[in-house]
Design an enzyme around this catalytic site. Structure first.
Site, short mmCIF file in Angstrom:
data_model
loop_
_atom_site.label_atom_id
_atom_site.label_comp_id
_atom_site.label_asym_id
_atom_site.label_seq_id
_atom_site.Cartn_x
_atom_site.Cartn_y
_atom_site.Cartn_z
N CYS A 1 -11.49 -3.06 7.59
CA CYS A 1 -10.21 -3.34 7.10
C CYS A 1 -10.15 -4.91 7.65
CB CYS A 1 -8.99 -2.41 7.23
SG CYS A 1 -7.47 -3.08 7.01
N THR A 2 -9.54 -5.79 7.16
CA THR A 2 -9.45 -7.02 7.53
C THR A 2 -8.30 -7.29 8.43
OG1 THR A 2 -8.52 -8.00 5.41
CG2 THR A 2 -10.91 -8.49 5.97
N HIS A 3 -7.24 -6.13 8.50
CA HIS A 3 -6.15 -6.22 9.57
C HIS A 3 -6.91 -5.72 10.88
CE1 HIS A 3 -3.78 -6.22 5.83
NE2 HIS A 3 -2.54 -6.20 6.80
N TYR B 1 -2.24 -1.22 1.13
CA TYR B 1 -2.90 -0.85 -0.04
C TYR B 1 -3.64 0.55 0.21
CZ TYR B 1 -2.32 -5.19 -2.64
OH TYR B 1 -1.75 -6.43 -3.22
N GLY B 2 -4.14 0.93 1.20
CA GLY B 2 -5.03 2.16 1.44
C GLY B 2 -4.42 3.31 0.78
N GLU C 1 0.90 -5.24 10.33
CA GLU C 1 1.99 -5.85 9.74
C GLU C 1 3.14 -6.08 10.63
OE1 GLU C 1 1.72 -7.37 6.77
OE2 GLU C 1 -0.34 -6.94 6.46
N ASP D 1 -4.92 -11.05 0.18
CA ASP D 1 -5.13 -9.59 0.91
C ASP D 1 -3.87 -8.79 0.79
OD1 ASP D 1 -6.04 -8.03 3.06
OD2 ASP D 1 -4.49 -8.67 3.97
N SER D 2 -3.90 -7.67 1.07
CA SER D 2 -2.46 -6.84 1.19
C SER D 2 -1.53 -7.40 2.19
CB SER D 2 -3.02 -5.49 1.29
OG SER D 2 -3.34 -5.17 2.39
N CYS E 1 -9.75 -8.24 1.13
CA CYS E 1 -9.28 -6.97 1.58
C CYS E 1 -9.88 -5.86 1.15
CB CYS E 1 -7.97 -6.75 0.67
SG CYS E 1 -7.02 -5.15 0.53
N ASN E 2 -10.47 -5.17 2.04
CA ASN E 2 -11.45 -4.08 1.83
C ASN E 2 -10.91 -3.06 0.74
OD1 ASN E 2 -13.92 -3.97 3.98
ND2 ASN E 2 -12.09 -4.90 4.90
N THR E 3 -10.04 -2.61 0.69
CA THR E 3 -9.39 -1.55 -0.34
C THR E 3 -9.54 -2.43 -1.62
OG1 THR E 3 -8.00 -0.70 1.23
CG2 THR E 3 -7.66 0.00 -1.01
#
Length: 271
Positions: free
Chosen positions: A185-187, A43-44, A153, A11-12, A74-76
């Site tokens: 977004c997995t965040h 990353y977006g 983050e 993931d980012s 990570c979706n992006t």
């Protein structure tokens, strides 16, 4: 000595831990090697080519552990790099967008689904494509939420700043007749409690984590590669940014102590 082949999850940053936790819950015998690129998150806002390059670098790093599967949590990165990575490796590679779309289609009653994500994910149209591939007449409302990943983050899950950022970003979505909102977004599951407060109690929040873990399980079963060991595995975690912050967030989210190794990357500026 036999070494159990792991599932590699990348993931980012810390967002993919939402997927890792669900894989650990559904497949407790599977060993996980996780990489969070916290130094280069988010990353977006980055160009698709840059996201693809970062994803390749992480995969190249994780290959040393001989994984039997890679999960791009990570979706992006899923939107921009999934097919590229599939062409580069000879093991299954799973993304999080199609599982999230399947979960949303399974929950909606009105056929009106919201999607929130990073600029990259929303601009790619990947969720709209995945949703309409399943249900051509679904109505999709998409909104980029660039403020969310930096909050996660920093470990800032609940505060006045967080509530205001979420209210400003998605409060207006309440006027639409949607009954489901994809956390694209997995965040974002880290912020689910506040998102629910803002969007209202009658909206289903859809995370791709459960459906992604189910897809991982199905693939491993089909390939007869499920781990059968009696001893619970020891997972490994790597991050490219602040190891103390990553470890704190990871242990809070996973509910257990983790083994963490910092990795130094070159960090280009965004833009």
């Amino acid at each position: 000595m036999f070494v159990q082949q792991p599932i590699a999850i990348l993931d980012s940053g810390v967002g993919g831990l939402t997927v890792a936790r669900e894989v650990m819950r559904q497949l407790p015998r599977e060993r996980i090697v996780y990489f969070g690129d916290t130094a280069r998150a988010p990353y977006g806002p980055r160009d698709p080519e840059e996201v693809t390059r970062f994803t390749r670098e992480i995969v190249d790093y994780l290959i040393q552990f001989r994984p039997k599967m890679i999960v791009i949590a990570c979706n992006t990165a899923t939107a921009f790099a999934l097919e590229d990575i599939r062409a580069r490796v000879n093991i299954p590679v799973v993304g999080v967008i199609k599982p999230g779309a399947r979960a949303a289609i399974g929950r909606t009653l009105t056929g009106c689904i919201g999607v929130i994500g990073t600029e990259g994910t929303i601009n790619s149209g990947a969720y709209e494509d995945a949703l309409r591939e399943i249900s051509p007449h679904v109505h999709v409302i998409s909104e980029a939420c660039p403020l969310f990943v930096p909050l996660v983050e920093k470990g800032n899950f609940r505060s006045f700043e967080t509530y205001e950022a979420i209210r400003r970003s998605i409060g207006h979505l309440r006027k639409f007749p949607m009954d489901s909102l994809i956390l694209g977004c997995t965040h974002y599951p880290f912020l689910a409690e506040v998102i629910q407060e803002v969007i209202g109690p009658n909206i289903n929040l859809i995370s791709s984590a459960e459906e992604t873990a189910r897809e991982v399980s199905t693939i491993l079963q089909d390939q007869e590669r499920m781990s059968r060991g009696e001893v619970l595995p020891v997972h490994q975690f790597f991050c490219s940014g602040d190891p103390k912050l990553f470890k704190s967030i990871a242990q809070q989210w996973l509910g257990e102590q983790i083994e963490l190794t910092p990795v130094v990357w070159q960090v280009p500026k965004i833009g």
